[in-house]
Design a protein around this motif. Structure first.
Motif, PDB file in Angstrom:
ATOM      1  N   LEU A  38      -0.617   6.370  11.964  1.00  0.00           N
ATOM      2  CA  LEU A  38      -0.777   5.613  10.716  1.00  0.00           C
ATOM      3  C   LEU A  38      -1.768   6.277   9.763  1.00  0.00           C
ATOM      4  O   LEU A  38      -2.756   6.872  10.186  1.00  0.00           O
ATOM      5  CB  LEU A  38      -1.263   4.195  11.020  1.00  0.00           C
ATOM      6  CG  LEU A  38      -0.302   3.268  11.770  1.00  0.00           C
ATOM      7  CD1 LEU A  38      -0.998   1.942  12.073  1.00  0.00           C
ATOM      8  CD2 LEU A  38       0.972   3.035  10.968  1.00  0.00           C
ATOM      9  N   THR A  39      -1.511   6.137   8.474  1.00  0.00           N
ATOM     10  CA  THR A  39      -2.504   6.534   7.475  1.00  0.00           C
ATOM     11  C   THR A  39      -3.583   5.463   7.415  1.00  0.00           C
ATOM     12  O   THR A  39      -3.414   4.355   7.945  1.00  0.00           O
ATOM     13  CB  THR A  39      -1.860   6.674   6.089  1.00  0.00           C
ATOM     14  OG1 THR A  39      -1.402   5.378   5.651  1.00  0.00           O
ATOM     15  CG2 THR A  39      -0.694   7.649   6.127  1.00  0.00           C
ATOM     16  N   ALA A  40      -4.688   5.768   6.756  1.00  0.00           N
ATOM     17  CA  ALA A  40      -5.771   4.794   6.628  1.00  0.00           C
ATOM     18  C   ALA A  40      -5.284   3.554   5.883  1.00  0.00           C
ATOM     19  O   ALA A  40      -5.631   2.420   6.232  1.00  0.00           O
ATOM     20  CB  ALA A  40      -6.963   5.421   5.897  1.00  0.00           C
ATOM     21  N   PHE A  41      -4.449   3.754   4.862  1.00  0.00           N
ATOM     22  CA  PHE A  41      -3.912   2.620   4.109  1.00  0.00           C
ATOM     23  C   PHE A  41      -3.027   1.749   4.993  1.00  0.00           C
ATOM     24  O   PHE A  41      -3.147   0.519   4.997  1.00  0.00           O
ATOM     25  CB  PHE A  41      -3.117   3.124   2.906  1.00  0.00           C
ATOM     26  CG  PHE A  41      -2.397   2.029   2.160  1.00  0.00           C
ATOM     27  CD1 PHE A  41      -3.099   1.189   1.309  1.00  0.00           C
ATOM     28  CD2 PHE A  41      -1.029   1.840   2.335  1.00  0.00           C
ATOM     29  CE1 PHE A  41      -2.437   0.166   0.620  1.00  0.00           C
ATOM     30  CE2 PHE A  41      -0.371   0.820   1.661  1.00  0.00           C
ATOM     31  CZ  PHE A  41      -1.071  -0.024   0.803  1.00  0.00           C
ATOM     32  N   GLN A  42      -2.140   2.376   5.758  1.00  0.00           N
ATOM     33  CA  GLN A  42      -1.238   1.635   6.633  1.00  0.00           C
ATOM     34  C   GLN A  42      -1.990   0.866   7.713  1.00  0.00           C
ATOM     35  O   GLN A  42      -1.660  -0.276   8.025  1.00  0.00           O
ATOM     36  CB  GLN A  42      -0.233   2.591   7.271  1.00  0.00           C
ATOM     37  CG  GLN A  42       0.781   3.181   6.299  1.00  0.00           C
ATOM     38  CD  GLN A  42       1.587   4.302   6.914  1.00  0.00           C
ATOM     39  OE1 GLN A  42       1.131   5.010   7.818  1.00  0.00           O
ATOM     40  NE2 GLN A  42       2.808   4.498   6.413  1.00  0.00           N
ATOM     41  N   MET A  43      -3.020   1.490   8.261  1.00  0.00           N
ATOM     42  CA  MET A  43      -3.802   0.829   9.302  1.00  0.00           C
ATOM     43  C   MET A  43      -4.544  -0.375   8.734  1.00  0.00           C
ATOM     44  O   MET A  43      -4.603  -1.442   9.356  1.00  0.00           O
ATOM     45  CB  MET A  43      -4.784   1.824   9.931  1.00  0.00           C
ATOM     46  CG  MET A  43      -5.427   1.310  11.213  1.00  0.00           C
ATOM     47  SD  MET A  43      -6.486   2.548  12.009  1.00  0.00           S
ATOM     48  CE  MET A  43      -5.264   3.777  12.485  1.00  0.00           C
ATOM     49  N   GLY A  44      -5.109  -0.195   7.548  1.00  0.00           N
ATOM     50  CA  GLY A  44      -5.815  -1.303   6.922  1.00  0.00           C
ATOM     51  C   GLY A  44      -4.891  -2.467   6.619  1.00  0.00           C
ATOM     52  O   GLY A  44      -5.233  -3.628   6.869  1.00  0.00           O
ATOM     53  N   ARG A  45      -3.698  -2.176   6.112  1.00  0.00           N
ATOM     54  CA  ARG A  45      -2.731  -3.230   5.805  1.00  0.00           C
ATOM     55  C   ARG A  45      -2.309  -3.967   7.076  1.00  0.00           C
ATOM     56  O   ARG A  45      -2.101  -5.186   7.043  1.00  0.00           O
ATOM     57  CB  ARG A  45      -1.510  -2.623   5.105  1.00  0.00           C
ATOM     58  CG  ARG A  45      -0.489  -3.664   4.644  1.00  0.00           C
ATOM     59  CD  ARG A  45       0.598  -3.032   3.812  1.00  0.00           C
ATOM     60  NE  ARG A  45       1.341  -2.011   4.562  1.00  0.00           N
ATOM     61  CZ  ARG A  45       2.331  -1.292   4.053  1.00  0.00           C
ATOM     62  NH1 ARG A  45       2.675  -1.456   2.779  1.00  0.00           N
ATOM     63  NH2 ARG A  45       2.949  -0.399   4.789  1.00  0.00           N
ATOM     64  N   LYS A  46      -2.217  -3.254   8.171  1.00  0.00           N
ATOM     65  CA  LYS A  46      -1.742  -3.857   9.420  1.00  0.00           C
ATOM     66  C   LYS A  46      -2.715  -4.908   9.958  1.00  0.00           C
ATOM     67  O   LYS A  46      -2.296  -5.904  10.547  1.00  0.00           O
ATOM     68  CB  LYS A  46      -1.518  -2.772  10.472  1.00  0.00           C
ATOM     69  CG  LYS A  46      -0.753  -3.255  11.690  1.00  0.00           C
ATOM     70  CD  LYS A  46      -0.267  -2.101  12.525  1.00  0.00           C
ATOM     71  CE  LYS A  46       0.594  -2.582  13.681  1.00  0.00           C
ATOM     72  NZ  LYS A  46       1.860  -3.179  13.226  1.00  0.00           N
ATOM     73  N   VAL A  47      -4.016  -4.691   9.763  1.00  0.00           N
ATOM     74  CA  VAL A  47      -4.998  -5.642  10.291  1.00  0.00           C
ATOM     75  C   VAL A  47      -5.633  -6.495   9.192  1.00  0.00           C
ATOM     76  O   VAL A  47      -6.515  -7.314   9.462  1.00  0.00           O
ATOM     77  CB  VAL A  47      -6.099  -4.921  11.088  1.00  0.00           C
ATOM     78  CG1 VAL A  47      -5.522  -4.241  12.308  1.00  0.00           C
ATOM     79  CG2 VAL A  47      -6.853  -3.923  10.224  1.00  0.00           C
TER      80      VAL A  47
END
Length: 285
Positions: A38-47
């Motif tokens: 995951l990118t940092a953006f994707q990881m942040g959106r996930k949690v």
């Protein structure tokens, strides 16, 4: 030099992380394969946190940035994936064969022991050994199913040194721990299903200034989060299999190192014990 795993790095810094950073850290620990991609953006959106929070987690854990943190996540995930591939079992057509059932147990234990060796931090092991030598008093806690490994450590350690004490399988009483202080070390075993007594013992020992060592299945287990130093046996194993063999092996590693480092004092004590055994006729041979 032994490289620290992402699990160990997160555990060492977990208490200082912000609430949002802890969410990201838990995602990394629970889904390393996904976090590796995951990118940092994707990881942040996930949690449910911002991309900035994810990036700041990397800095908080001592990395130069998110990409460096993710490289360590990928490295650990690939090592775990390789270990998992070694856990392949015979096809279903022979699963009912009695011999294959036993082979599966042996293969499972082998993979757990390999995982144990891969994650050991030798510096931490020697740190524990030095504390066990230097402490005036050692108290070992093991409750329920965790008592078996705790008793084995207690039984062997008493042959090496004095002032070694152990809980009962069902708990401990104030008289057991009233003398614990800053010169004491408490070693507590805790595995699923986790017993509340292990938490109570760790909390009380820390209040009295004692150094607490946890031997548990993962860094962020209930006991792992409380301890001063945590040794894990099955970090990264997702099979739900909890191996007494790995726990006893970890204890054996500690005891062997202790015997190596303090052999003169241990030899003196064991000679005294052997004389007592002989005088009492305890053994046939």
């Amino acid at each position: 030099m032994v490289k620290k795993s992402i699990v160990r790095i997160i555990k060492e810094n977990y208490s200082s992380l912000s609430a949002g950073q802890k969410k990201v850290a838990e995602l990394i620990l629970q889904h390393q394969g996904e976090a590796a991609l995951l990118t940092a953006f994707q990881m942040g959106r996930k949690v449910g946190v911002s991309e900035t929070t994810v990036i700041r987690l990397g800095y908080a854990l001592g990395f130069k940035g998110y990409s460096e943190m993710q490289e360590v996540v990928r490295r650990d995930w690939l090592e775990k994936k390789h270990a998992d591939e070694n856990e392949s079992f015979p096809p279903s057509s022979i699963e009912d064969d009695a011999e294959s059932v036993f082979n599966r147990v042996i293969e499972k234990e082998r993979s757990v022991l390999e995982q144990l060796m891969n994650q050991l931090d030798l510096k931490e092991i020697w740190n524990i050994i030095d504390r066990l030598i230097q402490s005036e008093r050692i108290y070992i806690g093991g409750f329920g199913s965790s008592y078996a490994a705790a008793y084995w450590m207690h039984y062997t350690l008493k042959q090496y040194r004095a002032n070694v004490f152990i809980s009962s399988p069902t708990g401990f009483v104030p008289e057991d721990i009233c003398d614990l202080d800053q010169n004491s070390t408490v070693v507590t075993f805790s595995f699923p299903r986790f017993r509340t007594e292990s938490i109570e013992l760790a909390e009380q020992a820390k209040k009295q200034g004692s150094y607490v060592i946890a031997i548990t299945n993962r860094q962020l287990s209930p006991l792992g989060q409380l301890s001063d130093l945590t040794l894990t046996t099955e970090e990264g194993m997702n099979s739900g299999h909890h191996s007494i063999a790995s726990v006893v092996s970890l204890v054996e590693i500690i005891l062997t190192g202790l015997q190596h480092r303090d052999q003169d004092n241990i030899s003196v004590r064991q000679r005294k014990l052997e004389q007592l055994y002989t005088n009492q006729g305890l053994f046939i041979e």
